[in-house]
Design a protein around this motif. Structure first.
Motif, PDB file in Angstrom:
ATOM      1  N   GLN A 173       0.823  -1.206   0.000  1.00  0.00           N
ATOM      2  CA  GLN A 173       0.000   0.000   0.000  1.00  0.00           C
ATOM      3  C   GLN A 173       0.862   1.263   0.000  1.00  0.00           C
ATOM      4  O   GLN A 173       0.485   2.277  -0.581  1.00  0.00           O
ATOM      5  CB  GLN A 173      -0.934   0.011   1.224  1.00  0.00           C
ATOM      6  CG  GLN A 173      -1.983  -1.075   1.205  1.00  0.00           C
ATOM      7  CD  GLN A 173      -3.113  -0.787   0.235  1.00  0.00           C
ATOM      8  OE1 GLN A 173      -2.915  -0.253  -0.852  1.00  0.00           O
ATOM      9  NE2 GLN A 173      -4.323  -1.155   0.597  1.00  0.00           N
ATOM     10  N   TRP A 174       2.019   1.202   0.638  1.00  0.00           N
ATOM     11  CA  TRP A 174       2.921   2.359   0.673  1.00  0.00           C
ATOM     12  C   TRP A 174       3.590   2.603  -0.670  1.00  0.00           C
ATOM     13  O   TRP A 174       4.125   3.686  -0.912  1.00  0.00           O
ATOM     14  CB  TRP A 174       3.988   2.161   1.749  1.00  0.00           C
ATOM     15  CG  TRP A 174       3.445   2.403   3.123  1.00  0.00           C
ATOM     16  CD1 TRP A 174       2.964   1.475   4.001  1.00  0.00           C
ATOM     17  CD2 TRP A 174       3.309   3.672   3.774  1.00  0.00           C
ATOM     18  NE1 TRP A 174       2.542   2.076   5.153  1.00  0.00           N
ATOM     19  CE2 TRP A 174       2.745   3.434   5.047  1.00  0.00           C
ATOM     20  CE3 TRP A 174       3.613   4.980   3.415  1.00  0.00           C
ATOM     21  CZ2 TRP A 174       2.470   4.457   5.948  1.00  0.00           C
ATOM     22  CZ3 TRP A 174       3.342   5.992   4.316  1.00  0.00           C
ATOM     23  CH2 TRP A 174       2.785   5.732   5.568  1.00  0.00           C
ATOM     24  N   THR A 175       3.589   1.594  -1.539  1.00  0.00           N
ATOM     25  CA  THR A 175       4.271   1.738  -2.835  1.00  0.00           C
ATOM     26  C   THR A 175       3.344   2.198  -3.944  1.00  0.00           C
ATOM     27  O   THR A 175       3.788   2.314  -5.091  1.00  0.00           O
ATOM     28  CB  THR A 175       4.920   0.403  -3.257  1.00  0.00           C
ATOM     29  OG1 THR A 175       3.886  -0.552  -3.577  1.00  0.00           O
ATOM     30  CG2 THR A 175       5.822  -0.164  -2.171  1.00  0.00           C
ATOM     31  N   VAL A 176       2.061   2.452  -3.651  1.00  0.00           N
ATOM     32  CA  VAL A 176       1.092   2.814  -4.697  1.00  0.00           C
ATOM     33  C   VAL A 176       1.591   3.946  -5.604  1.00  0.00           C
ATOM     34  O   VAL A 176       1.496   3.847  -6.823  1.00  0.00           O
ATOM     35  CB  VAL A 176      -0.283   3.156  -4.084  1.00  0.00           C
ATOM     36  CG1 VAL A 176      -1.200   3.817  -5.103  1.00  0.00           C
ATOM     37  CG2 VAL A 176      -0.934   1.896  -3.542  1.00  0.00           C
ATOM     38  N   PRO A 177       2.156   5.059  -5.058  1.00  0.00           N
ATOM     39  CA  PRO A 177       2.612   6.131  -5.964  1.00  0.00           C
ATOM     40  C   PRO A 177       3.681   5.679  -6.962  1.00  0.00           C
ATOM     41  O   PRO A 177       3.727   6.169  -8.090  1.00  0.00           O
ATOM     42  CB  PRO A 177       3.169   7.190  -5.004  1.00  0.00           C
ATOM     43  CG  PRO A 177       2.468   6.940  -3.708  1.00  0.00           C
ATOM     44  CD  PRO A 177       2.287   5.446  -3.649  1.00  0.00           C
ATOM     45  N   ALA A 178       4.529   4.733  -6.564  1.00  0.00           N
ATOM     46  CA  ALA A 178       5.598   4.283  -7.460  1.00  0.00           C
ATOM     47  C   ALA A 178       5.052   3.524  -8.668  1.00  0.00           C
ATOM     48  O   ALA A 178       5.678   3.502  -9.726  1.00  0.00           O
ATOM     49  CB  ALA A 178       6.579   3.396  -6.697  1.00  0.00           C
ATOM     50  N   TRP A 179       3.882   2.915  -8.534  1.00  0.00           N
ATOM     51  CA  TRP A 179       3.313   2.118  -9.619  1.00  0.00           C
ATOM     52  C   TRP A 179       2.683   2.978 -10.698  1.00  0.00           C
ATOM     53  O   TRP A 179       2.546   2.532 -11.830  1.00  0.00           O
ATOM     54  CB  TRP A 179       2.260   1.156  -9.069  1.00  0.00           C
ATOM     55  CG  TRP A 179       2.795   0.060  -8.224  1.00  0.00           C
ATOM     56  CD1 TRP A 179       3.220   0.159  -6.932  1.00  0.00           C
ATOM     57  CD2 TRP A 179       2.965  -1.314  -8.596  1.00  0.00           C
ATOM     58  NE1 TRP A 179       3.630  -1.065  -6.471  1.00  0.00           N
ATOM     59  CE2 TRP A 179       3.482  -1.983  -7.471  1.00  0.00           C
ATOM     60  CE3 TRP A 179       2.709  -2.030  -9.755  1.00  0.00           C
ATOM     61  CZ2 TRP A 179       3.763  -3.347  -7.490  1.00  0.00           C
ATOM     62  CZ3 TRP A 179       2.978  -3.391  -9.768  1.00  0.00           C
ATOM     63  CH2 TRP A 179       3.505  -4.031  -8.655  1.00  0.00           C
ATOM     64  N   ASP A 180       2.252   4.177 -10.361  1.00  0.00           N
ATOM     65  CA  ASP A 180       1.572   5.074 -11.294  1.00  0.00           C
ATOM     66  C   ASP A 180       0.385   4.364 -11.949  1.00  0.00           C
ATOM     67  O   ASP A 180       0.252   4.302 -13.172  1.00  0.00           O
ATOM     68  CB  ASP A 180       2.538   5.591 -12.366  1.00  0.00           C
ATOM     69  CG  ASP A 180       1.931   6.744 -13.175  1.00  0.00           C
ATOM     70  OD1 ASP A 180       1.107   7.486 -12.612  1.00  0.00           O
ATOM     71  OD2 ASP A 180       2.263   6.872 -14.364  1.00  0.00           O
ATOM     72  N   PHE A 181      -0.483   3.823 -11.091  1.00  0.00           N
ATOM     73  CA  PHE A 181      -1.659   3.123 -11.592  1.00  0.00           C
ATOM     74  C   PHE A 181      -2.583   4.071 -12.340  1.00  0.00           C
ATOM     75  O   PHE A 181      -2.656   5.258 -12.027  1.00  0.00           O
ATOM     76  CB  PHE A 181      -2.427   2.476 -10.436  1.00  0.00           C
ATOM     77  CG  PHE A 181      -1.752   1.268  -9.862  1.00  0.00           C
ATOM     78  CD1 PHE A 181      -1.602   0.118 -10.619  1.00  0.00           C
ATOM     79  CD2 PHE A 181      -1.291   1.267  -8.558  1.00  0.00           C
ATOM     80  CE1 PHE A 181      -0.987  -1.010 -10.088  1.00  0.00           C
ATOM     81  CE2 PHE A 181      -0.685   0.147  -8.014  1.00  0.00           C
ATOM     82  CZ  PHE A 181      -0.528  -0.989  -8.789  1.00  0.00           C
ATOM     83  N   GLU A 182      -3.314   3.520 -13.312  1.00  0.00           N
ATOM     84  CA  GLU A 182      -4.252   4.307 -14.100  1.00  0.00           C
ATOM     85  C   GLU A 182      -5.473   4.712 -13.286  1.00  0.00           C
ATOM     86  O   GLU A 182      -6.122   5.702 -13.560  1.00  0.00           O
ATOM     87  CB  GLU A 182      -4.724   3.500 -15.327  1.00  0.00           C
ATOM     88  CG  GLU A 182      -3.626   3.210 -16.326  1.00  0.00           C
ATOM     89  CD  GLU A 182      -2.842   1.953 -16.009  1.00  0.00           C
ATOM     90  OE1 GLU A 182      -3.037   1.390 -14.903  1.00  0.00           O
ATOM     91  OE2 GLU A 182      -2.020   1.539 -16.833  1.00  0.00           O
TER      92      GLU A 182
END
Length: 198
Positions: A173-182
């Motif tokens: 959950q802490w890595t969400v920004p790194a994934w750049d999800f649509e």
């Protein structure tokens, strides 16, 4: 979705499943982290991105779990591509259908989704492996015993995996920004509105 982040995550999780998770085996059940990662991706990624990630994960698992060859290849182990790929696609599809009712910014939600994903994947794998064993394989891809026994064992393993996966789910959950999800917004964890293709 940033595919290089996805590739690194898949590699780390599959290596952990092969080398680390057997140390946590309990009564013959070894927890797996891949359902947690696949559920996490399916909760946040676009439908196309989630399904492609599922197929890549499944093909990777097919390559890592060879079956016994038949005929001239008979005691050799050969990879059978397809069963895990279809199973992972079914698991991702299950979460894609459920995610509209789920609050994504919670590690327990990811753990619940991992259990649902793993159960759907197991059911699909046993069905596909059962069809193959009826005409192509000398022994079922799930190993010894009946398909019902394999499904029951998988169900227990999935539940153990979901519990063990709570901590990795929290870290993901802490890595969400790194994934750049649509997909983004308050329910999704990014604080932005949904982009096209979500």
């Amino acid at each position: 979705m940033r595919w290089w982040v996805c590739a690194i995550a898949l590699a780390v999780v599959l290596m952990a499943d092969a080398a680390l998770m057997p140390a946590f085996a309990w009564r013959g059940m070894s927890p797996q982290l891949w359902p947690t990662l696949l559920a996490f991706i399916a909760l946040y990624a676009s439908r196309g991105g989630a399904m492609w990630a599922a197929v890549v994960l499944g093909l990777w698992m097919d390559a890592l779990n060879p079956a016994l060859g038949i005929g001239s290849m008979a005691p050799r182990a050969v990879p059978v591509f397809g069963p895990h790929a279809l199973a992972c696609a079914a698991g991702a599809w299950t979460i894609l259908e459920l995610r509209a009712w789920l609050y994504r910014r919670n590690a327990l939600t990811v753990a619940f989704a991992a259990a649902a994903c793993g159960l759907a994947a197991s059911l699909t794998f046993v069905a596909v492996a059962g069809l193959r064993s009826s005409y192509a394989d000398p022994s079922p891809l799930w190993g010894g015993g009946s398909g019902a026994a394999a499904l029951g064992n998988d169900a227990l393993e999935v539940l153990v995996s979901a519990v063990v996966g709570i901590l990795p789910a929290w870290a993901l959950q802490w890595t969400v920004p790194a994934w750049d999800f649509e997909v983004a917004g308050p329910r999704f964890g990014g604080g932005r509105g949904p982009r096209q293709g979500a």
